[in-house]
Write an enzyme that holds these catalytic residues in place. Structure first.
Site, short mmCIF file in Angstrom:
data_model
loop_
_atom_site.label_atom_id
_atom_site.label_comp_id
_atom_site.label_asym_id
_atom_site.label_seq_id
_atom_site.Cartn_x
_atom_site.Cartn_y
_atom_site.Cartn_z
N ASP A 8 0.62 -1.04 -5.22
CA ASP A 8 0.28 0.46 -5.33
C ASP A 8 1.43 1.70 -5.86
O ASP A 8 2.22 1.49 -5.20
CB ASP A 8 -0.85 0.46 -4.08
CG ASP A 8 -0.61 2.09 -3.93
OD1 ASP A 8 -1.15 2.55 -5.43
OD2 ASP A 8 -1.30 2.77 -3.32
N LYS A 30 -0.06 13.37 -6.84
CA LYS A 30 -0.76 13.04 -6.29
C LYS A 30 -1.76 13.10 -4.79
O LYS A 30 -0.56 13.11 -4.28
CB LYS A 30 -1.20 11.44 -6.58
CG LYS A 30 -0.73 10.31 -6.06
CD LYS A 30 -1.60 9.29 -5.80
CE LYS A 30 -1.98 9.10 -4.51
NZ LYS A 30 -2.80 7.33 -3.77
N ASP A 73 0.88 4.13 -7.42
CA ASP A 73 0.34 4.98 -7.72
C ASP A 73 0.03 5.73 -9.21
O ASP A 73 -0.75 5.37 -9.82
CB ASP A 73 1.31 6.05 -6.63
CG ASP A 73 0.45 6.19 -5.51
OD1 ASP A 73 -0.42 5.48 -4.76
OD2 ASP A 73 1.66 6.24 -4.62
N ASN A 104 -3.66 10.85 -1.52
CA ASN A 104 -4.50 10.42 -0.97
C ASN A 104 -5.94 10.41 -1.55
O ASN A 104 -6.36 11.80 -0.97
CB ASN A 104 -3.78 10.15 0.57
CG ASN A 104 -4.95 8.79 1.01
OD1 ASN A 104 -6.06 9.02 1.72
ND2 ASN A 104 -3.95 7.66 1.12
N SER A 105 -6.35 9.37 -1.23
CA SER A 105 -7.98 9.13 -1.93
C SER A 105 -9.22 10.27 -0.95
O SER A 105 -10.35 9.96 -1.35
CB SER A 105 -8.32 8.14 -2.86
OG SER A 105 -7.31 7.85 -4.10
N HIS A 165 -13.00 2.37 -6.94
CA HIS A 165 -12.30 2.66 -5.53
C HIS A 165 -13.68 3.83 -5.74
O HIS A 165 -14.01 4.78 -6.68
CB HIS A 165 -11.16 3.91 -5.63
CG HIS A 165 -10.59 3.58 -4.14
ND1 HIS A 165 -10.80 3.12 -3.49
CD2 HIS A 165 -9.12 4.55 -3.77
CE1 HIS A 165 -10.14 3.18 -2.27
NE2 HIS A 165 -9.48 4.53 -2.27
N ARG A 199 -6.83 1.43 -11.84
CA ARG A 199 -7.44 2.29 -10.84
C ARG A 199 -8.04 3.07 -11.52
O ARG A 199 -6.82 4.48 -12.01
CB ARG A 199 -6.86 2.05 -9.11
CG ARG A 199 -7.33 2.98 -8.57
CD ARG A 199 -7.21 2.74 -7.22
NE ARG A 199 -6.81 4.06 -6.34
CZ ARG A 199 -6.11 3.82 -4.70
NH1 ARG A 199 -6.01 2.58 -4.68
NH2 ARG A 199 -6.37 5.02 -4.22
N GLU A 235 -3.32 4.26 -11.30
CA GLU A 235 -4.63 5.37 -11.02
C GLU A 235 -4.46 6.33 -11.67
O GLU A 235 -3.59 6.78 -11.76
CB GLU A 235 -4.78 5.82 -9.71
CG GLU A 235 -4.02 6.75 -9.06
CD GLU A 235 -3.91 6.46 -7.54
OE1 GLU A 235 -3.96 6.01 -6.42
OE2 GLU A 235 -4.37 7.94 -6.99
N SER A 287 0.87 -0.86 -0.06
CA SER A 287 -0.19 -0.05 0.33
C SER A 287 0.78 1.02 -0.11
O SER A 287 1.84 1.50 0.97
CB SER A 287 -0.77 -0.51 1.06
OG SER A 287 -1.33 1.48 1.99
N GLY A 288 0.76 1.96 -0.86
CA GLY A 288 1.08 3.34 -1.12
C GLY A 288 0.83 4.16 0.61
O GLY A 288 1.84 4.59 0.83
N LEU A 289 -0.28 4.34 0.77
CA LEU A 289 -0.35 4.75 2.15
C LEU A 289 0.50 4.62 2.80
O LEU A 289 0.86 5.19 3.67
CB LEU A 289 -2.27 5.14 2.14
CG LEU A 289 -1.94 5.66 3.75
CD1 LEU A 289 -2.28 6.90 3.99
CD2 LEU A 289 -3.70 5.14 4.02
N ASP A 328 1.04 10.80 1.87
CA ASP A 328 0.83 9.55 1.04
C ASP A 328 0.31 10.43 -0.74
O ASP A 328 -0.78 10.56 -0.96
CB ASP A 328 -0.27 8.83 0.96
CG ASP A 328 -0.69 7.91 -0.13
OD1 ASP A 328 0.04 8.00 -0.60
OD2 ASP A 328 -2.14 7.69 -0.52
#
Lengths: 309, 309, 309, 309
Positions: free
Chosen positions: B97, B132, B99, B134-135, B201, B170, B126, B58-60, B70
């Site tokens: 991930d 970016k 990104d 974080n979503s 997502h 993604r 993504e 996981s990137g986060l 992130d």
């Protein structure tokens, strides 16, 4: 972040004093300074927010986080990569677990000068043979010759730039079963070779042998311990013994292990329903990592940029 | 380690199939494959021991472990350094991930080929703009042009060596508030550009928009989700929707955060007495990292050495 | 790039055979294979374009490029970082100088498995004590006990995934002045411990002691040399001795040293006027690094993107 | 090493002044300071020994050494890894080519604070869009909006610790064909945003447009150039134009390319006979890397160790 030692600091919480000077000042205060173990940027940030004034970049914990054994399986630069994350995560001084120095006097001084360069406050070197095994594992701990280790300490001292950067000499004499007299002889030899402090390590369930050492040592240099096995000893006892630093070396990592095991087993067995309320929310993570500061900075630095785009 | 997908494996638990082939086979099985998030070697090892058949780097979580946000604050090679620790910690296939691919088609294909080289099973890219955010943070999510992102996917596909290595596309269309139709259009465009699976997502508290997407998608490619906010949805619902993979992306890291906070506060406030019984013993850590295997290997490989020394 | 060994290769010049298999095939060909030393991506690319079929990632040269001494001053992961650049710069198999394995059997096997993971074809380990000194420096070369080094080779063999990945055992017996019989005994012990080839090293100005060794060895395993000091020996002589590989270990780096010294002195003393016509143009650098391919790929992958932007 | 700027320095040739302060002082001297490009520890050491007072860690040359294109193919931390080798190889101040800052204001300030931490003297940022292409390649150079780049410079300034650390703003207006007026407007905007110096870049074969810029600039901030294409201009002309720094950015790398090509072709075609006398001896390499110092230190630090062993 709570900064417990009151110094003049800049807007970003950074002191004008060098990390080494900060660590020396802390250890010189009356009573033992509590030093919290960290193994990555996250654990460092958490320890800083909890109020600890200094960090221990633990070799065992960094190795475990990397997924390897505390037997020099990670390279010294891999470990310093993690140390850099620990250093950058807060404004606290960081004492680095340098194991045996990864070879001879030359590899050791390369390690300490690189540690100094990336902003650490000091390095602790231990008098065992490379590759070492973690002190809590097995009975095969071989001590390095005293004079060889003294030469290593001297070489490190000579190579450093900041005279305040601390070289802490850790003797494993008690771990190796060599007895109190040997431990004291070694500590004294390391003091003469230029060490700034002594770390006396023990894996006994009680403080007895540490207490004997501390009394006989008579404060010739600041004394540090890591009461991993003799954790039942009250802090007051450490103060009475005149200790300068108490390192909670691996508790944070061990807490994370238990929590991640539970999380994985819970998710695997039943999904997130019962787990969810027991773990940090994402907002808590974002607070810890100060996402709001970045949003503020975007406004400050990109405003004009968006006009011009 | 429990290996849940029964393959012939070697003495060290490794499959003769490529990581990409392992991951593809898992996603092709009936019902959603549960993929556990990991952020370092330790969390990866724990997830593998708990029984999960695949990991999500996981990137986060890797960013948080490194002590940064992130928002592409860690470089792509720093993140791949952590991915390598995740990969080496078990024999499980690892989906990375990636990104936005850290720039354009060229940086993206450098990322995926390097990920393939270090043993990952696939990369998820993504469709947002670099750098970016974080979503789950803020409302400023900007989608990349469809054709640009399609070109990025095609470039990655062409640069890979193993045809089984997975490129997961993604779409952040729902995160960016662009609506279901846009999400479906993008997913279809990415399928045509060469994606092997789609990650849809959502940060809604319920599964509704995911369900709408899944029904309209009609299984054109394997579909993955990360039910971080809509965690109350029962697993059976994900199965009914025909999802191929469910990623528990950040729960392990969040569990560690809570545990390390508690450990630090407890140690700072009162010392280790009440903490100690609640955290993993060192022996538990040593078991997890297989110290006994090293002791056994020392006997095997050093025996003759000690005779000859 | 000129690919001298004719194999079916993909569009990017990559062989379906593993790097180890490629290297084994080369060493099995009649006559000595010429292996060119490289120390970074640039020197690797140049060597590949010149026609060499295999590369030697030289410890001396990578250390020198990093600005340190060939005495284990760079960490093993720093060196592997450079090895990765050598590997990625061409499709040629790369034999990695693994020095003594950076400690014991366990650090050695970590080195070789990591080298395998990043795409090397083999690792050469030498039978000296860590930290080592470069073989051409001084007279203090201490040999490791035979059985200890044999255990190290066996541990590496057991840890590898690809059976074709090569473990080359280098004996420093002649360098250490231990004599021909000792060199032969050691080579035979290493063969029995699982080595795939033997590197016999000498720093004599003539080929005499290499020749004696080669004749007595009688081809029990492929034999490699690095004729740094006995460079006046004609290649035909190496063929007559039945050698499998001749490594030009450090000539490229030494050529670069002379050229960069001259360039610096010329620029410092008089500016670029007389230097300019003697050095590569930027276009020559761009050709070597294939900038045109990137321009072509931009057209291929970004065309649709620009429409959509 | 020859230290040309006479400061009080310690035993190891290190100044008590910060790297940034050293670089500022050099640029403030009358006449242009000659800054030599370096791409690894070796080229840095050679440049320092030749007498240059400062180094330029060139993005093109570090990328080429790594085997990749100067189009942000190497990550910013990979490049800083090479910068660290350049910094450690001498006591000279190092100005780092920071390209566009690898994204936005936030990635840029992460780059500069990390560069400061590892001992660089300053960073040069250029006003193009990420990912960039080398200024000498093609005609597709897109300038960043002025205000966006100004925000980036301001963010970097605010994040640094040492007020003497230099932020150099490089405008690519002439490279992009935007004309003199645009170049001057941008340079002025960057000065107001906090830049400490301006790098005006040109790829014309003559100094004309640089001269026009320099005259109109009127010394508002120190001005730097890299006369790669207009190399025929005499140094006196640069002095007359009031330039503060002249960067020989890539000549050392280009000299190495030619030499390594020749070495490889010669070895491949005919063996080492004619090559050997034209390349540095190993002893020359050992002198450059100061092997004798290590031998001396072994005596100093290991003597007692050997008694005790």
């Amino acid at each position: 972040m709570t900064i417990t030692n009151s110094q003049s600091r800049d807007r970003l919480g950074r002191s004008p004093r060098s990390p080494g000077a900060l660590l020396r000042a802390l250890l010189a205060e009356p009573g033992p300074t509590l030093v919290m173990g960290a193994h990555d940027g996250l654990s460092a940030r958490i320890a800083a927010e909890a109020g600890f004034p200094a960090l221990w970049a633990s070799g065992l914990c960094m190795s475990t986080a990397l997924g390897v054994r505390d037997s020099d399986e990670a390279s010294w630069t891999e470990l310093l990569g993690m140390v850099a994350r620990v250093v950058e995560a807060s404004a606290l001084p960081v004492l680095v677990d340098g194991d045996t120095g990864y070879g001879n006097f030359n590899t050791a001084r390369r390690f300490v000068t690189r540690a100094e360069r990336i902003g650490a406050a000091g390095v602790c070197l231990e008098d065992k043979v490379f590759p070492k095994m973690n002190s809590f594992v097995g009975d095969g701990h071989v001590l390095a010759p005293v004079a060889e280790f003294g030469g290593k300490l001297a070489a490190c001292r000579d190579a450093l730039r900041d005279p305040d950067f601390m070289i802490v000499a850790r003797t494993e004499a008690l771990i190796a079963g060599a007895g109190l007299a040997e431990a004291l002889d070694r500590a004294e030899a390391y003091r003469l070779a230029g060490a700034d402090a002594v770390f006396i390590h023990s894996r006994k369930p009680t403080v007895t042998e540490i207490a004997e050492f501390a009394r006989a040592w008579e404060g010739r240099l600041p004394l540090l311990i890591a009461p991993t096995t003799y954790h039942a000893t009250p802090l007051e006892e450490f103060a009475r013994l005149g200790l300068s630093g108490v390192i909670w070396a691996n508790q944070s990592m061990r807490a994370a292990v238990t929590a991640m095991k539970r999380a994985c087993h819970s998710l695997w067995a039943e999904g997130p329903v019962s787990l969810e309320p027991t773990i940090a929310s994402l907002d808590e993570v974002f607070d810890l990592m100060r996402y709001q500061d970045l949003a503020d900075d975007e406004k400050r630095y990109e405003a004009r940029g968006q006009d011009g785009a």
